[in-house]
Design an enzyme around this catalytic site. Sequence first.
Site, short mmCIF file in Angstrom:
data_model
loop_
_atom_site.label_atom_id
_atom_site.label_comp_id
_atom_site.label_asym_id
_atom_site.label_seq_id
_atom_site.Cartn_x
_atom_site.Cartn_y
_atom_site.Cartn_z
N LYS A 79 0.79 -1.34 0.02
CA LYS A 79 -0.14 0.10 -0.02
C LYS A 79 0.87 1.45 0.04
O LYS A 79 0.30 2.47 0.60
CB LYS A 79 -0.91 0.06 1.25
CG LYS A 79 -1.93 -1.25 1.36
CD LYS A 79 -2.58 -1.40 -0.19
CE LYS A 79 -2.93 -2.98 -0.26
NZ LYS A 79 -3.36 -3.28 -1.53
N SER A 80 2.05 1.31 -0.36
CA SER A 80 2.85 2.38 -0.52
C SER A 80 2.63 3.16 -2.11
O SER A 80 3.37 4.03 -2.45
CB SER A 80 4.20 1.91 -0.42
OG SER A 80 4.38 1.65 0.83
N GLY A 81 1.83 2.57 -2.92
CA GLY A 81 1.58 2.99 -4.14
C GLY A 81 2.07 2.20 -5.17
O GLY A 81 2.47 2.51 -6.34
N THR A 82 2.26 1.01 -5.00
CA THR A 82 3.00 -0.15 -5.82
C THR A 82 2.04 -0.16 -7.19
O THR A 82 2.84 0.00 -8.22
CB THR A 82 2.82 -1.67 -5.17
OG1 THR A 82 2.82 -1.56 -3.84
CG2 THR A 82 3.69 -2.70 -5.87
N HIS A 144 7.47 -7.52 -2.21
CA HIS A 144 7.21 -6.61 -0.90
C HIS A 144 8.39 -7.32 -0.05
O HIS A 144 8.35 -6.79 1.00
CB HIS A 144 5.97 -7.17 -0.13
CG HIS A 144 4.59 -6.30 -0.82
ND1 HIS A 144 4.71 -5.13 -1.39
CD2 HIS A 144 3.47 -6.76 -1.21
CE1 HIS A 144 3.58 -4.84 -1.98
NE2 HIS A 144 2.87 -5.76 -1.67
N ARG A 166 5.99 5.07 1.48
CA ARG A 166 4.84 6.15 1.64
C ARG A 166 4.79 6.42 3.30
O ARG A 166 5.21 5.60 4.02
CB ARG A 166 3.70 5.48 1.33
CG ARG A 166 2.32 6.38 1.11
CD ARG A 166 1.27 5.58 0.67
NE ARG A 166 0.02 6.37 0.59
CZ ARG A 166 -1.19 5.88 0.27
NH1 ARG A 166 -1.50 4.52 0.09
NH2 ARG A 166 -2.06 6.96 -0.03
N ARG A 298 -8.35 3.17 -4.15
CA ARG A 298 -9.35 3.59 -3.40
C ARG A 298 -9.49 5.28 -3.44
O ARG A 298 -10.29 5.60 -4.06
CB ARG A 298 -8.94 3.24 -1.93
CG ARG A 298 -9.93 3.49 -0.76
CD ARG A 298 -9.45 2.92 0.43
NE ARG A 298 -8.59 3.55 0.63
CZ ARG A 298 -8.36 4.51 1.75
NH1 ARG A 298 -9.37 5.03 2.16
NH2 ARG A 298 -7.44 5.38 1.94
N LYS A 299 -8.56 5.85 -3.00
CA LYS A 299 -8.31 7.48 -3.19
C LYS A 299 -7.35 7.93 -3.77
O LYS A 299 -7.23 8.71 -4.53
CB LYS A 299 -8.53 7.88 -1.91
CG LYS A 299 -9.94 7.78 -1.16
CD LYS A 299 -9.74 8.72 0.27
CE LYS A 299 -11.38 8.76 0.77
NZ LYS A 299 -11.23 9.21 2.17
N GLY A 300 -6.16 7.18 -3.59
CA GLY A 300 -4.96 7.71 -4.10
C GLY A 300 -4.41 9.03 -3.70
O GLY A 300 -3.79 9.83 -4.29
P1 PAP Z 1 0.01 -3.33 -3.18
O1 PAP Z 1 1.30 -2.82 -2.39
O2 PAP Z 1 -0.96 -4.30 -2.43
O3 PAP Z 1 0.38 -3.60 -4.53
P2 PAP Z 1 -0.69 -0.40 -3.45
O4 PAP Z 1 -0.99 -0.18 -4.76
O5 PAP Z 1 0.34 -0.14 -3.11
O6 PAP Z 1 -0.96 -2.01 -3.26
O7 PAP Z 1 -1.92 0.26 -2.73
C1 PAP Z 1 -2.89 0.82 -3.41
C2 PAP Z 1 -2.87 2.28 -2.92
O8 PAP Z 1 -2.38 2.91 -3.89
C3 PAP Z 1 -4.34 2.86 -2.57
O9 PAP Z 1 -4.25 3.80 -1.73
P3 PAP Z 1 -5.30 4.43 -1.00
O10 PAP Z 1 -5.95 3.10 -0.28
O11 PAP Z 1 -4.70 5.40 0.08
O12 PAP Z 1 -6.34 5.19 -1.89
C4 PAP Z 1 -4.70 3.20 -4.07
O13 PAP Z 1 -5.66 4.28 -4.23
C5 PAP Z 1 -3.45 3.80 -4.51
N1 PAP Z 1 -3.11 3.87 -5.94
C6 PAP Z 1 -3.40 3.24 -7.07
N2 PAP Z 1 -3.30 3.65 -8.16
C7 PAP Z 1 -3.02 4.89 -8.05
C8 PAP Z 1 -2.35 5.89 -8.65
N3 PAP Z 1 -2.58 5.60 -10.13
N4 PAP Z 1 -2.01 6.94 -8.33
C9 PAP Z 1 -2.06 7.22 -7.03
N5 PAP Z 1 -2.30 6.36 -6.09
C10 PAP Z 1 -2.84 5.14 -6.67
#
Ligand code: PAP
Length: 355
Positions: A79-82, A144, A166, A298-300
């Site tokens: 959940k660091s923006g992967t 991870h 993050r 979700r929100k990003g």
């Molecule tokens: P993972 O490590 O399990 O692969 P990961 O992609 O890091 O997951 O986590 C998803 C987060 O990235 C979500 O954050 P939030 O819950 O705070 O909203 C998701 O919304 C965010 N995310 C996914 N795509 C993007 C994007 N294009 N730009 C910015 N944030 C994004």
Amino acid sequence: MKTPQPPPPVVSRYLQENELSQEDKDLISSLPTEKGWVANYLHKYQGFWQATTHMQGALACQKHFQALESDILLVTTPKSGTTWLKAILFALVKREHYLDPQRHPLLTENPHVLVPFLEIDVYTDIQVLPDLSSLAPPRLFSTHLPYSSLPDSVKHSGCKVVYLCRDPKDAFVSLWHFANKLRPVGSGASSLADAFDKFCRGVSVSGPFWDHILGFWKESLKRPESAIFIKFEEMKEEPALHLRRLAKFLGCPFSPEEETHGVVDGILRLCSFENLSNLDVNKSGILSSGMENNAFFRKGEVGDWMNYLTTEMVKKPDSITQEKFHGSGLKRVYSIENLRDFNGFIHPWIFMEFN
Ligand code: PAP
């Protein structure tokens, strides 16, 4: 006549525990184990907590993965923006193959399909090892795993490691939402306080969160030609600057012609939260790991923790950050003035200042 039965629910790989070899079972049963809050159980392996099924993948890729010098490995704590960085890396390094923006693979594939996790997607079958030899260079993978658990070949091949971190509070809130998506329908949300306590104690997938970051931060200082360190908050604030930095690091800087033709902005638009989260493939569809694609959008945003954590709660992760990163050289990553949490407390910066 028999009533048609709904298909059995897909169990996310985070929750699967039965596909382990006897050798892996023996090793896992010898490790410290705690009840998890994303996965059912977490095991402390080489100093970090891993979900049971990720353990199998981790052990397999430690044994078998042969990194090539041309490989690119994205490393994150969950959940660091992967998902975002996977999309950006793919769009960046494969850009010469996909010149038509209407036919780009990111329009029809989730970024996790294009850049698979070594321990979650690639090394999943204990019977058959994946054949990665036919993948066109540069091969893109992600993980991870903490630095100490990376396959030796990654450390010695000279391949490029891209590390994304993050703010722990935002990563925690994001992971708590994700964990709730994994829970059986009707079972409600898990306790935020309980999950928060475990996260702060380091008991989280690939936790302790802070040690994971520090391991790669130190590596990026030691080997700046092989490891780059990126912060989600900085990427949000100045995406073009960090995309250019990444391109240079990966040996594919933007040419003057590309700059003139707006290639940088094109990649950022394609990979933006707004664009990716609204594509059909990401609104529906399921990954081979059992997760719905939309669970990764979700929100990003930066600072959503303010909607979930009290002023009292945030003292804990902030003091851990202060204590663990003290003297590391990690700098404040993001400053926003006048941001108040729901208790009216002003947080002058999101991540902390380390000295
Ligand atoms: P993972 O490590 O399990 O692969 P990961 O992609 O890091 O997951 O986590 C998803 C987060 O990235 C979500 O954050 P939030 O819950 O705070 O909203 C998701 O919304 C965010 N995310 C996914 N795509 C993007 C994007 N294009 N730009 C910015 N944030 C994004």
